[in-house]
Design an enzyme around this catalytic site. Structure first.
Site, PDB file in Angstrom:
ATOM      1  N   HIS A  57      44.748  36.151  40.796  1.00 45.79           N
ATOM      2  CA  HIS A  57      44.634  34.669  40.154  1.00 45.79           C
ATOM      3  C   HIS A  57      45.124  34.770  38.849  1.00 45.79           C
ATOM      4  O   HIS A  57      44.836  35.672  37.964  1.00 45.79           O
ATOM      5  CB  HIS A  57      43.228  34.450  40.186  1.00 45.79           C
ATOM      6  CG  HIS A  57      42.569  33.934  41.700  1.00 45.79           C
ATOM      7  ND1 HIS A  57      41.281  34.031  41.996  1.00 45.79           N
ATOM      8  CD2 HIS A  57      43.153  34.176  42.804  1.00 45.79           C
ATOM      9  CE1 HIS A  57      41.044  34.032  43.153  1.00 45.79           C
ATOM     10  NE2 HIS A  57      42.351  34.079  43.947  1.00 45.79           N
ATOM     11  N   HIS A 107      33.152  42.659  36.883  1.00 43.50           N
ATOM     12  CA  HIS A 107      33.302  41.891  38.022  1.00 43.50           C
ATOM     13  C   HIS A 107      34.701  42.286  38.921  1.00 43.50           C
ATOM     14  O   HIS A 107      34.856  42.327  39.950  1.00 43.50           O
ATOM     15  CB  HIS A 107      32.910  40.291  37.911  1.00 43.50           C
ATOM     16  CG  HIS A 107      31.578  40.087  37.392  1.00 43.50           C
ATOM     17  ND1 HIS A 107      30.544  40.475  38.067  1.00 43.50           N
ATOM     18  CD2 HIS A 107      31.039  39.700  36.557  1.00 43.50           C
ATOM     19  CE1 HIS A 107      29.276  40.102  37.687  1.00 43.50           C
ATOM     20  NE2 HIS A 107      29.520  39.472  36.672  1.00 43.50           N
ATOM     21  N   THR A 160      36.078  30.462  41.852  1.00 39.41           N
ATOM     22  CA  THR A 160      35.440  31.299  42.937  1.00 39.41           C
ATOM     23  C   THR A 160      34.184  32.588  42.531  1.00 39.41           C
ATOM     24  O   THR A 160      33.833  33.137  43.162  1.00 39.41           O
ATOM     25  CB  THR A 160      36.455  32.331  43.786  1.00 39.41           C
ATOM     26  OG1 THR A 160      37.024  33.409  42.665  1.00 39.41           O
ATOM     27  CG2 THR A 160      37.740  31.500  44.319  1.00 39.41           C
ATOM     28  N   THR A 161      33.705  32.204  41.121  1.00 40.36           N
ATOM     29  CA  THR A 161      32.571  32.886  40.719  1.00 40.36           C
ATOM     30  C   THR A 161      31.858  32.104  39.883  1.00 40.36           C
ATOM     31  O   THR A 161      32.491  31.056  39.403  1.00 40.36           O
ATOM     32  CB  THR A 161      33.238  34.047  39.706  1.00 40.36           C
ATOM     33  OG1 THR A 161      33.952  33.444  38.560  1.00 40.36           O
ATOM     34  CG2 THR A 161      34.238  35.071  40.471  1.00 40.36           C
ATOM     35  N   HIS A 184      41.029  40.446  42.974  1.00 40.22           N
ATOM     36  CA  HIS A 184      40.065  40.402  43.954  1.00 40.22           C
ATOM     37  C   HIS A 184      40.332  41.629  45.144  1.00 40.22           C
ATOM     38  O   HIS A 184      41.573  41.585  45.195  1.00 40.22           O
ATOM     39  CB  HIS A 184      39.468  39.253  44.412  1.00 40.22           C
ATOM     40  CG  HIS A 184      39.021  38.236  43.542  1.00 40.22           C
ATOM     41  ND1 HIS A 184      37.899  38.229  42.963  1.00 40.22           N
ATOM     42  CD2 HIS A 184      39.869  37.331  42.713  1.00 40.22           C
ATOM     43  CE1 HIS A 184      37.606  37.115  42.026  1.00 40.22           C
ATOM     44  NE2 HIS A 184      38.747  36.826  41.853  1.00 40.22           N
ATOM     45  N   HIS A 239      43.527  37.847  36.624  1.00 37.15           N
ATOM     46  CA  HIS A 239      42.646  38.911  37.494  1.00 37.15           C
ATOM     47  C   HIS A 239      42.640  39.037  38.839  1.00 37.15           C
ATOM     48  O   HIS A 239      43.416  38.419  39.527  1.00 37.15           O
ATOM     49  CB  HIS A 239      40.964  38.431  37.006  1.00 37.15           C
ATOM     50  CG  HIS A 239      40.753  37.254  37.718  1.00 37.15           C
ATOM     51  ND1 HIS A 239      40.832  36.052  37.056  1.00 37.15           N
ATOM     52  CD2 HIS A 239      40.327  37.105  39.078  1.00 37.15           C
ATOM     53  CE1 HIS A 239      40.304  35.146  38.046  1.00 37.15           C
ATOM     54  NE2 HIS A 239      40.062  35.745  39.061  1.00 37.15           N
TER      55      HIS A 239
END
Length: 376
Positions: A141, A89, A223-224, A116, A114
């Protein structure tokens, strides 16, 4: 056994198995079990305190008591390497437990960081949070758990105030960001899901903006999936810049599928969640934001064309006024008060005639004086 009890037991077992299947369902950002279906398989994803959000600076509440964020131990990375991995992801890097963050209501210990990002089509598309409707190219994040109230991440992630996440908006520019290069330079070694690589440890604080005193804060969620609503969010106002080449590498190198997958590898792109309704949650700001109107390309074109037309129209008006003034000026319309010039020949003839008349008169006078007078 009573048939009714047997039927009830079978139904309960099937319901539990279905729940386990739904909870363990592999989610994606698009396609099967995409964002629009998350709440069906992960109920908290449909809650009223979801993240990310659009930060409307005109509606934030200034809280002067919000202190600057203080990273703890970010620079004390020692000699042990970090581990960078592709989890299918995103790209993720676990952080040592001695790292943390102060300046929050509780003490929080670091867990992992991580990223995005988007797909290379729009340089301002890829971040999860937006500010006044404007996104960025990517978003970092840094995840922490409340080590003052809970023993570990597993306990904290489902509880209120259990987590704290630092959000850093990233935009593309011309210069290479050497701090992020310490991550991006190793992406080629974890192209497929499940791969990991050891990388040299570095100062994690260099990934953050320089100004840690200007930020927005609100209560939200992961957010996941499973979208636990246990996150105290801190979204920095200052953006971090990476180069266009670094952004392109982030958007094109990684795959969300495994190397052993029988199908073509699936690019890991657009791994960001759309902004969620605020639902009357307060958003605090550590500073007084100054709203700046951000114009679209169409609006900018309209402004430029309008300005050019205005300048041309003003020039035409000035030219017309000047021409009118010149055509009606006093030295062009008032009658001349000077007599018309006379020919020099006429003047000479006139003077000669006057001289001859005077001479004639003088001669006559002399003759009269010279004539003898009759005797008496």
């Amino acid at each position: 056994m009573d048939p009714a009890w047997l039927a009830a037991a079978v139904f309960l077992l099937l319901w539990q198995c279905a729940g386990c299947t739904r909870a363990g369902k592999e989610w994606t950002y698009a396609g099967a079990v995409g964002q629009s279906e998350w709440s069906e398989f992960f109920p908290e994803c449909g809650g009223f305190s979801q993240s990310p959000i659009d930060v409307d600076t005109s509606r934030t509440l200034h809280d002067p008591s919000l202190a600057p964020v203080q990273p703890l131990g970010y620079g004390q990375y020692g000699h042990e390497p970090f581990t960078l991995s592709n989890n299918g992801h995103t790209v993720e890097m676990p952080l040592p437990s001695w790292m943390g963050v102060a300046g929050l209501p509780w003490q929080y210990s670091a867990v992992q960081l991580h990223l995005h990002w988007g797909n290379g089509i729009g340089v301002a598309t890829g971040s999860e949070h937006t500010i006044d409707g404007q996104g960025a190219s990517a978003e970092l994040h840094v995840v922490h758990y409340n080590s003052e109230l809970f023993a570990n991440m597993s306990q904290a992630k489902t509880q209120g105030n259990g987590l704290a996440v630092l959000g850093v908006l990233i935009e593309a520019g011309s210069e290479t960001n050497h701090a992020y290069a310490q991550i991006f330079n190793y992406l080629g070694r974890i192209r497929y899901a499940g791969q990991r690589v050891a990388i040299p440890a570095f100062d994690v604080q260099t990934l953050l903006p320089r100004d840690l005193s200007r930020y927005f804060r609100y209560n939200g969620s992961l957010t996941t999936p499973p979208c636990y609503q246990s996150v105290l969010w801190t979204v920095f106002a200052e953006k971090v810049k990476i180069s266009h080449y670094q952004l392109l590498k982030l958007e094109t190198v990684l795959y969300s599928s495994r190397s052993t997958a029988p199908t073509e590898p699936i690019p890991m792109q657009d791994n960001y969640r759309a902004t969620q309704p605020l639902n009357h949650r307060p958003v605090l700001s550590s500073f007084i934001p100054v709203s700046v109107k951000i114009y679209t390309d169409g609006e900018i074109s309209a402004i430029v064309i309008g300005s050019l037309c205005g300048c041309i129209g003003l020039a035409v008006i000035v030219w017309f006024v000047v021409k009118t003034i010149r055509s009606t000026s006093s030295w062009d319309v008032l009658p001349s008060v000077r007599p018309p010039p006379q020919s020099r020949t006429k003047d000479v003839a006139k003077n000669l005639k006057q001289d001859m008349a005077l001479k004639t008169t003088s001669d006559l006078g002399k003759k009269e004086e010279a004539a003898p007078q009759p005797e008496p």
